[in-house]
Design an enzyme around this catalytic site. Structure first.
Site, PDB file in Angstrom:
ATOM      1  N   ASP A 181       0.833  -1.200   0.000  1.00  0.00           N
ATOM      2  CA  ASP A 181       0.000   0.000   0.000  1.00  0.00           C
ATOM      3  C   ASP A 181       0.872   1.257   0.000  1.00  0.00           C
ATOM      4  O   ASP A 181       1.887   1.326   0.700  1.00  0.00           O
ATOM      5  CB  ASP A 181      -0.886  -0.023   1.246  1.00  0.00           C
ATOM      6  CG  ASP A 181      -1.903   1.091   1.273  1.00  0.00           C
ATOM      7  OD1 ASP A 181      -2.739   1.154   0.356  1.00  0.00           O
ATOM      8  OD2 ASP A 181      -1.861   1.898   2.227  1.00  0.00           O
ATOM      9  N   GLU A 188      14.821 -15.288   0.115  1.00  0.00           N
ATOM     10  CA  GLU A 188      15.196 -16.325   1.076  1.00  0.00           C
ATOM     11  C   GLU A 188      14.236 -17.512   1.002  1.00  0.00           C
ATOM     12  O   GLU A 188      14.522 -18.581   1.538  1.00  0.00           O
ATOM     13  CB  GLU A 188      15.153 -15.757   2.502  1.00  0.00           C
ATOM     14  CG  GLU A 188      16.138 -14.634   2.769  1.00  0.00           C
ATOM     15  CD  GLU A 188      15.880 -13.977   4.125  1.00  0.00           C
ATOM     16  OE1 GLU A 188      15.056 -14.522   4.905  1.00  0.00           O
ATOM     17  OE2 GLU A 188      16.478 -12.920   4.396  1.00  0.00           O
TER      18      GLU A 188
END
Length: 558
Positions: A221, A272
């Site tokens: 956002d 990751e």
């Protein structure tokens, strides 16, 4: 934590074929999607109960607008706890169950993240209010001394996106009026200070919390608003510009260069994890060329193409933005995205046929001029959707648009809840009209939104004919058009196609080939002849004596 249910997508795709490059992503506005417990607000168990319909529709992923702990001053975009579910939507266990059920159906899940600001009920902001000026607690947010003889004036002239000043003065622990804090949105939404490394560390923790649960990515956002010009200069935006930015000269609180390092850091966190996790930015910036800076190879994966969303239904303008988008995003190795509706704009089944200007964020109401008849407007909206879903890249669909829902402009004033309505004292209607709970069953209470008939915003009776069960058996319905378009899009791999314009059809007509498909969108007022020997795969409206009528898009095999 990698659970059994996300093993089906636990390995990365080949470079250039990652799922997010061509996915159709369905936006769920949780409070208006499906209400399982009958209190009038949609919830996570409600979403789980309707996943079968979404699988039937043919989408690839869902994006959930905020469901995290919040006092709901701005429908969840004021987050008090980023690592828990608000009780009105359910529990973390409900989220895990929904995620598992979605993954079991081959549907990926993207969650909304709000990093520009928190709720004023967030523990950090409550600590800041009781701490002294200059303290570590205050440095997590943007506190400044006021101007004027006694600090009685705001630090600068910035205005809230929702109307009114962007600064609010606090009462200090000693009872005296003191510093001011910045809130680009409502006063209950204080902005974080991203020059503080503690904020960076906290959001890395939040990202990992949801990634560990198995989410497939984040919609970010106000992704262009985190970093502010540290001189805090006065600034007055263009009153005709979109409320969320996009001016040629960026506001000192939007598009600041420092945001890019934040997303490079986040990209490293996502990498990751296995499974092509994705970042998509809500960045209202000045051009698609500027937007492409957000999706360079080490930053975000996608950003919303708001210039396309805001484009009028005019052939030359659409061709221009399509060309510029494909070129700009392609230059950095990213897919373009395409979107026509979301929770912040007038639904495109109304908006594309408005005859008066309607800047983003303004909304429409019962007194707004130029509101079209629904049947005329929905045909144009269907043509626009058929054009959009043929374009190469990723597309976003907002809940209810597959039903042809119009903007509910005639909400009674006493039912409106958008902060924009209140902060502008009714001058702007705001976004409630696109957020009304969607209809599932024509004859059920609240149109099947729940079993009690309660709804946080009133549903218009005219939606009876647009309910999903009423449309399912009608081969000409908007719902079945979407299902057909999405099925063909996947079969023909249009999301991974390469667009080649065809110039044979005259002004007001867009025609192109992609992935072995000829697409013709008739935006002119005159019928267009079908090319000789072409087989119609799908048409957004019935053909007229074998010709493509106005406001109609066809996909052809030729």
């Amino acid at each position: 934590m990698t659970s059994q249910h996300d093993l089906h997508h636990a390995t990365d795709s080949a470079p250039g074929r990652e799922w997010w490059r061509s996915a159709v992503i369905y936006q769920i506005y949780p409070r208006s999607f499906a209400d399982h417990n009958g209190d009038g607000l949609g919830d996570l168990p409600g979403i789980t109960s309707r996943l079968e319909e979404l699988q039937e529709l043919g989408i690839d992923a869902i994006w959930l607008s905020p469901f995290m702990t919040s006092p709901q001053k701005d429908a969840g975009y004021d987050v008090a706890d980023y690592c828990d579910v608000d009780p009105i939507f359910g529990t973390l266990a409900d989220f895990d169950q929904m995620l598992q059920a979605a993954h079991a159906r081959g549907i990926r899940v993207i969650v909304d993240l709000v990093p520009n600001h928190s709720s004023d009920q967030h523990a950090w902001f409550q600590q800041a209010l009781t701490a002294a000026p200059g303290s570590q607690e205050r440095k997590r947010y943007i506190f400044r001394e006021g101007t004027g003889e006694n600090g009685e004036l705001p630090p600068n002239n910035w205005q809230s996106i929702f109307g009114g000043p962007a600064w609010t003065r606090v009462t200090e622990p000693d009872g005296n009026l003191g510093q001011w804090y910045l809130h680009l949105f409502d006063s209950s939404q204080p902005d974080f200070d991203w020059s503080n490394q503690e904020v960076h560390e906290e959001f890395r923790r939040i990202l990992r919390f949801w990634l560990d649960r198995g989410v497939d990515g984040f919609r970010v956002d106000v992704a262009h608003g985190l970093v502010k010009d540290q001189d805090f200069p006065d600034y007055t935006p263009d009153p005709e510009a979109a409320s969320m930015g996009g001016e040629q000269t960026p506001a000192p609180y939007f598009e600041q260069p420092g945001v890019h390092q934040i997303y490079r850091d986040w990209r490293e966190v996502l990498e990751e994890y296995d499974g092509d996790r994705a970042l998509c930015g809500e960045a209202w910036v000045s051009s698609v060329d500027a937007m492409a800076q957000w999706v360079r190879p080490d930053e975000m994966h996608q950003t919303f193409n708001f210039e396309y969303l805001l484009a009028p239904w005019e052939a030359e303008e659409l061709k221009d933005i399509i060309d510029r988008s494909i070129n700009a995003f392609g230059a950095v190795g990213a897919p373009s995205t395409w979107v026509l509706s979301n929770h912040d704009v007038v639904r495109h089944a109304t908006r594309l046929s408005l005859t008066e200007e309607n800047p983003q964020g303004t909304g429409i109401g019962p007194d707004s001029p130029g509101i079209p008849a629904h049947q005329d407007a929905v045909q144009r909206a269907q043509a626009a959707t058929a054009l959009m879903l043929a374009l190469p890249g990723s597309a976003y669909v907002y809940q209810g648009e597959e039903l042809g829902l119009d903007e509910v402009h005639d909400l009674p004033a006493d039912t409106r809840q958008d902060p924009t309505w209140f902060r502008t004292e009714g001058e702007k209607y705001g976004r409630d009209g696109c957020r009304v709970p969607i209809p599932w069953e024509a004859e059920a209470p609240a149109f099947g939104f729940n079993t009690t008939g309660e709804a946080w915003l009133p549903q218009p009776q005219r939606w009876t004919a647009l309910a999903r069960d009423a449309q399912r058996a009608d081969p000409q319905s908007t719902l079945n058009l979407y299902r057909q378009l999405l099925s063909l899009r996947k079969q023909r791999d249009l999301g991974s196609g390469a667009l080649e314009w065809v110039q044979d059809y005259g002004p007001g007509v867009l025609a192109f080939r992609s992935a072995g498909t000829l697409v013709i969108a008739n935006i002119s007022g005159s019928p267009v002849e079908l090319p000789e020997g072409a087989e119609v795969l799908v048409a957004s409206a019935p053909l007229e004596d074998g010709r493509i009528g106005a406001d109609t898009t066809v996909w052809l095999e030729q």
